[in-house]
Design a protein around this motif. Structure first.
Motif, mmCIF file in Angstrom:
data_model
loop_
_atom_site.group_PDB
_atom_site.id
_atom_site.type_symbol
_atom_site.label_atom_id
_atom_site.label_comp_id
_atom_site.label_asym_id
_atom_site.label_seq_id
_atom_site.Cartn_x
_atom_site.Cartn_y
_atom_site.Cartn_z
ATOM 1 N N LEU A 32 0.809 -1.223 0.000
ATOM 2 C CA LEU A 32 0.000 0.000 0.000
ATOM 3 C C LEU A 32 0.846 1.278 0.000
ATOM 4 N N LEU A 33 1.835 1.362 0.895
ATOM 5 C CA LEU A 33 2.631 2.593 0.943
ATOM 6 C C LEU A 33 3.511 2.752 -0.305
ATOM 7 N N PRO A 34 4.177 1.669 -0.769
ATOM 8 C CA PRO A 34 4.914 1.822 -2.025
ATOM 9 C C PRO A 34 4.003 2.220 -3.191
ATOM 10 N N PRO A 36 -0.034 21.469 12.170
ATOM 11 C CA PRO A 36 -0.892 22.433 11.468
ATOM 12 C C PRO A 36 -0.467 22.556 10.005
ATOM 13 N N GLY A 37 -1.452 22.576 9.116
ATOM 14 C CA GLY A 37 -1.159 22.797 7.699
ATOM 15 C C GLY A 37 -0.783 21.536 6.938
ATOM 16 N N GLU A 38 -0.563 20.443 7.623
ATOM 17 C CA GLU A 38 -0.134 19.222 6.928
ATOM 18 C C GLU A 38 -1.330 18.353 6.575
ATOM 19 N N GLU A 39 -1.546 18.179 5.262
ATOM 20 C CA GLU A 39 -2.693 17.372 4.819
ATOM 21 C C GLU A 39 -2.288 15.935 4.499
ATOM 22 N N HIS A 40 -1.016 15.653 4.389
ATOM 23 C CA HIS A 40 -0.571 14.294 4.029
ATOM 24 C C HIS A 40 -0.648 13.420 5.282
ATOM 25 N N ASP A 41 -1.737 12.670 5.401
ATOM 26 C CA ASP A 41 -1.945 11.970 6.677
ATOM 27 C C ASP A 41 -1.881 10.442 6.571
ATOM 28 N N ILE A 42 -1.442 9.928 5.436
ATOM 29 C CA ILE A 42 -1.444 8.465 5.294
ATOM 30 C C ILE A 42 -0.400 7.826 6.207
ATOM 31 N N ALA A 43 0.747 8.481 6.355
ATOM 32 C CA ALA A 43 1.768 7.924 7.259
ATOM 33 C C ALA A 43 1.256 7.970 8.698
ATOM 34 N N ALA A 44 0.557 9.052 9.066
ATOM 35 C CA ALA A 44 0.021 9.152 10.434
ATOM 36 C C ALA A 44 -0.987 8.026 10.677
ATOM 37 N N THR A 82 -0.923 5.165 9.248
ATOM 38 C CA THR A 82 -0.107 3.949 9.390
ATOM 39 C C THR A 82 0.426 3.825 10.816
ATOM 40 N N VAL A 83 0.900 4.940 11.341
ATOM 41 C CA VAL A 83 1.407 4.945 12.722
ATOM 42 C C VAL A 83 0.278 4.546 13.672
ATOM 43 N N ALA A 84 -0.911 5.136 13.446
ATOM 44 C CA ALA A 84 -2.052 4.834 14.320
ATOM 45 C C ALA A 84 -2.386 3.349 14.256
HETATM 46 C C1 B12 Z 1 -1.282 11.794 -1.735
HETATM 47 C C2 B12 Z 1 -0.613 13.160 -1.843
HETATM 48 C C3 B12 Z 1 -1.377 14.251 -1.524
HETATM 49 C C4 B12 Z 1 -2.802 14.140 -1.013
HETATM 50 C C5 B12 Z 1 -2.737 13.742 0.466
HETATM 51 C C6 B12 Z 1 -3.870 12.848 0.860
HETATM 52 C C7 B12 Z 1 -3.718 12.380 2.259
HETATM 53 N N1 B12 Z 1 -4.838 12.330 2.951
HETATM 54 O O1 B12 Z 1 -2.627 12.079 2.744
HETATM 55 C C8 B12 Z 1 -3.326 15.610 -1.205
HETATM 56 C C9 B12 Z 1 -4.068 15.685 -2.515
HETATM 57 C C10 B12 Z 1 -4.215 16.155 -0.104
HETATM 58 C C11 B12 Z 1 -2.017 16.382 -1.333
HETATM 59 C C12 B12 Z 1 -1.957 17.725 -1.183
HETATM 60 C C13 B12 Z 1 -0.817 18.482 -1.390
HETATM 61 N N2 B12 Z 1 0.391 18.019 -1.779
HETATM 62 CO CO1 B12 Z 1 0.829 16.140 -1.935
HETATM 63 N N3 B12 Z 1 1.338 14.428 -2.343
HETATM 64 C C14 B12 Z 1 0.743 13.277 -2.234
HETATM 65 C C15 B12 Z 1 1.655 12.142 -2.722
HETATM 66 C C16 B12 Z 1 1.145 11.678 -4.071
HETATM 67 C C17 B12 Z 1 1.741 10.949 -1.800
HETATM 68 C C18 B12 Z 1 2.077 11.284 -0.349
HETATM 69 C C19 B12 Z 1 2.000 10.044 0.454
HETATM 70 O O2 B12 Z 1 0.961 9.721 1.026
HETATM 71 N N4 B12 Z 1 3.073 9.269 0.461
HETATM 72 C C20 B12 Z 1 3.128 7.972 1.141
HETATM 73 C C21 B12 Z 1 3.409 8.218 2.616
HETATM 74 C C22 B12 Z 1 3.261 6.959 3.414
HETATM 75 O O3 B12 Z 1 4.739 8.661 2.690
HETATM 76 P P1 B12 Z 1 5.178 9.828 3.696
HETATM 77 O O4 B12 Z 1 4.002 10.631 4.050
HETATM 78 O O5 B12 Z 1 6.385 10.490 3.166
HETATM 79 O O6 B12 Z 1 5.594 8.995 4.976
HETATM 80 C C23 B12 Z 1 6.729 8.174 4.975
HETATM 81 C C24 B12 Z 1 7.782 8.715 5.910
HETATM 82 O O7 B12 Z 1 7.795 10.115 5.960
HETATM 83 C C25 B12 Z 1 7.499 8.032 7.200
HETATM 84 N N5 B12 Z 1 6.735 8.705 8.234
HETATM 85 C C26 B12 Z 1 5.857 9.710 8.180
HETATM 86 N N6 B12 Z 1 5.405 10.006 9.419
HETATM 87 C C27 B12 Z 1 5.999 9.158 10.284
HETATM 88 C C28 B12 Z 1 5.916 9.052 11.647
HETATM 89 C C29 B12 Z 1 6.678 8.069 12.310
HETATM 90 C C30 B12 Z 1 6.592 7.932 13.781
HETATM 91 C C31 B12 Z 1 7.536 7.225 11.550
HETATM 92 C C32 B12 Z 1 8.344 6.182 12.242
HETATM 93 C C33 B12 Z 1 7.630 7.360 10.172
HETATM 94 C C34 B12 Z 1 6.857 8.313 9.549
HETATM 95 O O8 B12 Z 1 6.796 6.872 6.891
HETATM 96 C C35 B12 Z 1 6.286 6.853 5.565
HETATM 97 C C36 B12 Z 1 6.798 5.636 4.844
HETATM 98 O O9 B12 Z 1 8.122 5.735 4.505
HETATM 99 C C37 B12 Z 1 3.030 12.871 -2.776
HETATM 100 C C38 B12 Z 1 3.958 12.378 -3.891
HETATM 101 C C39 B12 Z 1 4.796 11.201 -3.476
HETATM 102 N N7 B12 Z 1 5.323 10.540 -4.411
HETATM 103 O O10 B12 Z 1 5.017 10.933 -2.296
HETATM 104 C C40 B12 Z 1 2.662 14.334 -2.922
HETATM 105 C C41 B12 Z 1 3.534 15.401 -2.302
HETATM 106 C C42 B12 Z 1 3.980 14.961 -0.924
HETATM 107 N N8 B12 Z 1 2.632 16.543 -2.215
HETATM 108 C C43 B12 Z 1 3.197 17.674 -2.476
HETATM 109 C C44 B12 Z 1 2.543 18.932 -2.497
HETATM 110 C C45 B12 Z 1 3.360 20.116 -2.945
HETATM 111 C C46 B12 Z 1 1.199 19.052 -2.136
HETATM 112 C C47 B12 Z 1 0.375 20.354 -2.079
HETATM 113 C C48 B12 Z 1 1.095 21.571 -1.526
HETATM 114 C C49 B12 Z 1 -0.286 20.790 -3.335
HETATM 115 C C50 B12 Z 1 0.104 20.174 -4.557
HETATM 116 N N9 B12 Z 1 0.801 20.937 -5.359
HETATM 117 O O11 B12 Z 1 -0.303 19.044 -4.817
HETATM 118 C C51 B12 Z 1 -0.835 19.968 -1.233
HETATM 119 C C52 B12 Z 1 -0.568 20.496 0.151
HETATM 120 C C53 B12 Z 1 -1.280 19.801 1.228
HETATM 121 C C54 B12 Z 1 -0.856 20.296 2.548
HETATM 122 N N10 B12 Z 1 -1.128 21.535 2.902
HETATM 123 O O12 B12 Z 1 -0.259 19.548 3.293
HETATM 124 C C55 B12 Z 1 4.668 17.490 -2.795
HETATM 125 C C56 B12 Z 1 5.568 17.926 -1.641
HETATM 126 C C57 B12 Z 1 6.801 18.636 -2.115
HETATM 127 C C58 B12 Z 1 7.634 19.044 -0.956
HETATM 128 N N11 B12 Z 1 8.640 18.282 -0.663
HETATM 129 O O13 B12 Z 1 7.350 20.028 -0.329
HETATM 130 C C59 B12 Z 1 4.717 15.980 -3.155
HETATM 131 C C60 B12 Z 1 6.063 15.277 -2.850
HETATM 132 C C61 B12 Z 1 4.400 15.881 -4.656
HETATM 133 C C62 B12 Z 1 5.386 16.593 -5.524
HETATM 134 N N12 B12 Z 1 6.418 15.929 -5.972
HETATM 135 O O14 B12 Z 1 5.224 17.749 -5.786
HETATM 136 N N13 B12 Z 1 -0.966 15.564 -1.597
#
Ligand code: B12
Length: 306
Positions: free
Chosen positions: A133-135, A187-195, A197-199
């Motif tokens: 799912l996460l990949p 605040p301001g963070e909409e990316h909640d899938i990892a959160a 997962t943690v939950a």
């Molecule tokens: C889905 C997504 C969205 C969805 C989110 C839906 C949701 N409910 O989560 C929506 C449409 C809302 C969205 C919005 C935006 N997004 Co977006 N989004 C994504 C996307 C496609 C996937 C993110 C994701 O879920 N990844 C999978 C999760 C599991 O990974 P993760 O969050 O990084 O977490 C990992 C680690 O960080 C870690 N982790 C996280 N928390 C914790 C906590 C603990 C305790 C531990 C141990 C580990 C851990 O574990 C995870 C697994 O490795 C990415 C692109 C990508 N390829 O990743 C862009 C991306 C993150 N988004 C981006 C952007 C810019 C935005 C927006 C600003 C607008 C836009 N231009 O699209 C808005 C802003 C929202 C905001 N204010 O926060 C950029 C961020 C760029 C940057 N580095 O700043 C990305 C990278 C896309 C891009 N390349 O431009 N987005």
């Protein structure tokens, strides 16, 4: 961890038809399925590994008659030697991932959902979460970013993934004892899938989880902490903030959410901002294994407290 698989799943995992599997089972006696209460055959991981090995050998020109004569134990030994389990699982996950991605362009919802359901059903959920799912989420994001798929498809996949995690969580009983853990995004963070997962990980390990999801103001978080008195508050930072913003946020957290020793952060952003957190003695959990470790300690402590 051993899994049980029904025949249709074994067929998917091995690339052999159900008929072939049944015939080999009857004719050669090299498979050892057990029967569930419902009389369905349950195949083990060993059966799957053995069948995959046979399929590889046949593809390479072997004969099933000759291979079957070797007997189950010898075949299993050879299967293990040719494909250690870890790489078998990795290969299976990457194949499933490729198959899922191929249904997005051109988009075929029915096949995508069937494959996703199948993939999630076959392994323990936590493995599916981290292995598929996460990949999938990350790769779909990449495809969208590179212009290969429309943002609507990305949204659709994101919602599918969230549904899977929520439904796995809903199947867990309401925790009444364990450690109290609040999980939130800043605040301001909409990316909640990892959160999420943690939950889930906290829930599975028996914690009483307060999952708040995206965009939680510090004052509200502090308020809830005051009421709940959590053993741990985890904030997920998938992205790094600007230096100004992080300074302000960490200061607010340190002032309002007490005690700071019960606060932990994680995610790519938290790692990038590590120094800001460490300055205030806020724990940075660098990986999920560290989270598990912390939860184990907390649970032991909570249980011994009664
Ligand atoms: C889905 C997504 C969205 C969805 C989110 C839906 C949701 N409910 O989560 C929506 C449409 C809302 C969205 C919005 C935006 N997004 Co977006 N989004 C994504 C996307 C496609 C996937 C993110 C994701 O879920 N990844 C999978 C999760 C599991 O990974 P993760 O969050 O990084 O977490 C990992 C680690 O960080 C870690 N982790 C996280 N928390 C914790 C906590 C603990 C305790 C531990 C141990 C580990 C851990 O574990 C995870 C697994 O490795 C990415 C692109 C990508 N390829 O990743 C862009 C991306 C993150 N988004 C981006 C952007 C810019 C935005 C927006 C600003 C607008 C836009 N231009 O699209 C808005 C802003 C929202 C905001 N204010 O926060 C950029 C961020 C760029 C940057 N580095 O700043 C990305 C990278 C896309 C891009 N390349 O431009 N987005």
């Amino acid at each position: 961890m051993m899994n049980n698989h029904r025949i249709h799943r074994v067929a998917k995992l091995t690339g052999l038809s159900k008929d072939v599997i049944r015939v080999w089972e009857r004719r050669f006696g090299i498979l050892k399925p057990t029967r569930g209460a419902n009389r369905y055959r349950n195949y083990s991981d060993e059966d799957v590994a053995l069948l995959r090995f046979l399929k590889e050998q046949l593809d390479a020109g072997g004969s099933i008659g000759e291979l079957a004569k070797l007997g189950r134990e010898e075949l299993l030994g050879r299967a293990r030697a040719s494909a250690p389990r870890a790489s078998f699982v990795d290969n299976t996950f990457s194949r499933l991932l490729r198959e899922l991605l191929s249904t997005l362009n051109p988009f075929d919802r029915v096949i995508f959902e069937k494959r996703l359901n199948g993939a999630v059903a076959v392994v323990p959920f936590e493995e599916a979460l981290h292995g598929i799912l996460l990949p999938l989420q990350e790769q779909v994001g990449q495809l969208w970013h590179e212009g290969h798929i429309d943002v609507a498809i990305e949204h659709y996949v994101t919602k599918q993934i969230q549904q899977k995690i929520f439904s796995a969580m809903n199947q867990l009983p309401v925790a009444e004892f364990g450690a109290k853990v609040i999980v939130a995004c800043p605040p301001g963070e909409e990316h909640d899938i990892a959160a999420l997962t943690v939950a889930y990980r906290c829930r599975v390990r028996g914690c009483r989880v307060y999952y708040l999801g995206a965009n939680v103001p510090v004052a509200s978080l502090a308020n809830l902490c005051g009421k709940v008195e959590p053993d741990l508050t985890i904030i997920s930072f998938p992205l790094a903030l600007s230096d100004d913003k992080v300074t302000e946020l960490v200061q607010a957290l340190a002032d309002e959410v007490s005690p700071v020793s019960n606060l932990a952060v994680g995610g790519h952003g938290a790692i990038a901002m590590r120094d800001f957190f460490l300055k205030y003695n806020i724990t940075v959990l660098e990986e999920f294994a560290e989270l598990d470790h912390r939860l184990d300690r907390l649970m032991r402590h909570t249980l011994s407290r009664g």
